[in-house]
Design an enzyme around this catalytic site. Structure first.
Site, mmCIF file in Angstrom:
data_model
loop_
_atom_site.group_PDB
_atom_site.id
_atom_site.type_symbol
_atom_site.label_atom_id
_atom_site.label_comp_id
_atom_site.label_asym_id
_atom_site.label_seq_id
_atom_site.Cartn_x
_atom_site.Cartn_y
_atom_site.Cartn_z
ATOM 1 N N ASN A 160 -7.184 3.341 9.750
ATOM 2 C CA ASN A 160 -6.578 2.131 10.295
ATOM 3 C C ASN A 160 -6.501 2.114 11.814
ATOM 4 O OD1 ASN A 160 -4.689 4.268 9.398
ATOM 5 N ND2 ASN A 160 -3.160 3.050 10.478
ATOM 6 N N HIS A 219 -1.653 -8.171 2.538
ATOM 7 C CA HIS A 219 -1.566 -8.762 3.884
ATOM 8 C C HIS A 219 -2.650 -8.267 4.836
ATOM 9 C CE1 HIS A 219 0.497 -5.579 6.455
ATOM 10 N NE2 HIS A 219 0.572 -5.032 5.249
ATOM 11 N N CYS A 279 2.425 1.218 12.538
ATOM 12 C CA CYS A 279 3.428 2.095 11.928
ATOM 13 C C CYS A 279 3.730 3.305 12.806
ATOM 14 C CB CYS A 279 2.944 2.574 10.559
ATOM 15 S SG CYS A 279 2.523 1.231 9.434
ATOM 16 N N GLN A 335 -7.342 -0.794 4.328
ATOM 17 C CA GLN A 335 -8.110 -1.433 5.405
ATOM 18 C C GLN A 335 -9.454 -1.990 4.947
ATOM 19 O OE1 GLN A 335 -7.243 -2.205 8.499
ATOM 20 N NE2 GLN A 335 -5.213 -1.263 8.352
ATOM 21 N N GLY A 358 0.794 -1.219 0.000
ATOM 22 C CA GLY A 358 0.000 0.000 0.000
ATOM 23 C C GLY A 358 0.825 1.267 0.000
ATOM 24 N N THR A 359 1.947 1.270 0.710
ATOM 25 C CA THR A 359 2.777 2.472 0.787
ATOM 26 C C THR A 359 3.292 2.870 -0.585
ATOM 27 O OG1 THR A 359 3.429 2.132 3.095
ATOM 28 C CG2 THR A 359 4.931 3.414 1.715
ATOM 29 N N SER A 367 -3.305 -3.522 -0.336
ATOM 30 C CA SER A 367 -2.191 -4.343 0.148
ATOM 31 C C SER A 367 -2.698 -5.712 0.573
ATOM 32 C CB SER A 367 -1.507 -3.651 1.337
ATOM 33 O OG SER A 367 -0.359 -4.354 1.745
#
Length: 376
Positions: A150, A200, A326, A178, A70-71, A198
């Site tokens: 998130n 995961h 994070c 999310q 995602g980043t 993302s």
């Protein structure tokens, strides 16, 4: 008993996903850029995955770019809007992930953009009238708003935001890290230009994600090298990861209705019991509102005490967090933006399809014993 309630940080890999990935770790290991059977086999797998994901989002296959997560997808979207499309004004919220906020801060420091923030109420609900006002004064802007937060789970009405952006010819980027796999996303209905995801976060592997970019938008290449991903993202593709991402998303989308009802029931049960066992408990943002929050996240605010609640829960083999994985240490930027009392402690419980009612009962039992000791 070991209980994992930190699914907003990462989710356990689905066994079906692992089984789908295994052949591409052991047998179909070719480099997709190679012009032989092994390479063609790998390339075919990528394109089949791209088409499958596009189908789930009502997108075109060429609009899906595989990333490391995602980043990277957020960075690519924002930098493409600024450097590819010439955007100079970005509208966002103070609740975004650091992948968005720090990218915007860097661009603003460099003098490439100026940033405006959408007003919100005390619970973090966005004022879309203010968004419209900002776009009236500067119509050709980028609007970057996440689908769900998130940390506290607040849901944003991205369909309404997309309609406002279309009205003012603005570009719209949404971070759905999310929510992808937990809600259905039709990119045409949402009118987004960029959507980040993302694997995961929905029981896929770590280190892989994707960016949806609407056809016609000029993408800016972040990583230079070979011609992979239509010369947009250099580097040998992560074939097992891409296969795992696709399988995980297919499973999640097939089971959304059943899983959302089940997980919401776990969240509701925890809310009911927390009110009974913890005096003075509060819920951050819209976290306890089923209509306005992500069903997988519950952010709880409790009176501070000499007891380290997170450490106590960890001692009972209950894995939760104080907020974003994070952002550890001091109070997070999300809680500060909400104006929460820094003297209170925050615990984020986040759920998945693998959690059980027995686990929720165990958590409540241990919380009750912790607070009985504190009261004594």
């Amino acid at each position: 008993m070991r209980v994992y309630l930190d699914n907003a940080a990462t989710t356990p890999l689905d066994k079906e996903v692992f089984e789908a990935m295994t052949p591409y770790l052991l047998n179909h290991f070719g480099n997709p850029s190679s012009h032989h059977e092994h390479g063609r086999e790998a390339k075919q797998a990528i394109e089949q995955c791209r088409a499958a994901i596009a189908g789930l989002l009502n997108a075109h296959p060429e609009e899906i770019i595989f990333t490391s997560g995602g980043t990277e997808a957020d960075n690519m979207a924002i930098l493409s809007a600024v450097r590819g499309e010439g955007i100079r004004h970005v509208i966002t919220t103070p609740f975004e992930h650091h992948a968005v906020l720090n990218t915007l801060k860097s661009l603003e420091t460099n003098g490439e953009i100026w940033v405006s923030y959408i007003k919100h109420d005390e619970n973090g609900t966005l004022d879309l009238t203010h968004l419209e006002y900002l776009l009236q004064t500067s119509p050709r802007s980028l609007v970057s708003v996440m689908h769900a937060n998130n940390e506290v789970g607040n849901l944003n009405d991205i369909e309404a935001i997309g309609n406002i952006c279309e009205k003012y010819n603005a570009l719209f980027h949404t971070d759905t890290v999310q929510t992808i796999g937990h809600y259905r996303h039709d990119v045409k209905k949402l009118k987004v230009h960029f959507l980040a995801a993302s694997a995961h976060k929905f029981h896929g592997p770590k280190g892989v994600g994707f960016l949806y970019c609407r056809k016609g938008i000029k993408l800016t290449q972040l990583i230079h090298g070979g011609g992979q991903e239509a010369k947009l993202r250099a580097g040998t593709e992560n074939i097992p990861g891409i296969v795992g991402l696709t399988k995980a998303l297919e499973i999640a989308c097939n089971d959304i209705d059943d899983h959302s009802q089940y997980i919401q029931s776990l969240k509701d049960e925890l809310i009911r019991n927390l009110v009974e066992v913890i005096p003075g408990v509060q819920f951050n943002g819209n976290s306890a509102n089923a209509d306005l929050s992500l069903y997988t996240v519950l952010s709880v605010s409790v009176p501070s005490s000499s007891t380290d609640l997170l450490r106590c829960l960890d001692g009972y083999k209950i894995s939760v967090s104080g907020g974003s994985a994070c952002s550890s240490g001091s109070q997070s930027h999300v809680l500060k933006a909400l104006g929460t009392d820094p003297g209170r402690d925050t615990v984020r419980f986040s759920f998945s399809k693998y959690n059980t009612t027995q686990e929720i009962a165990y958590v409540i039992e241990k919380l009750a014993s912790i607070y009985q000791l504190v009261a004594a």
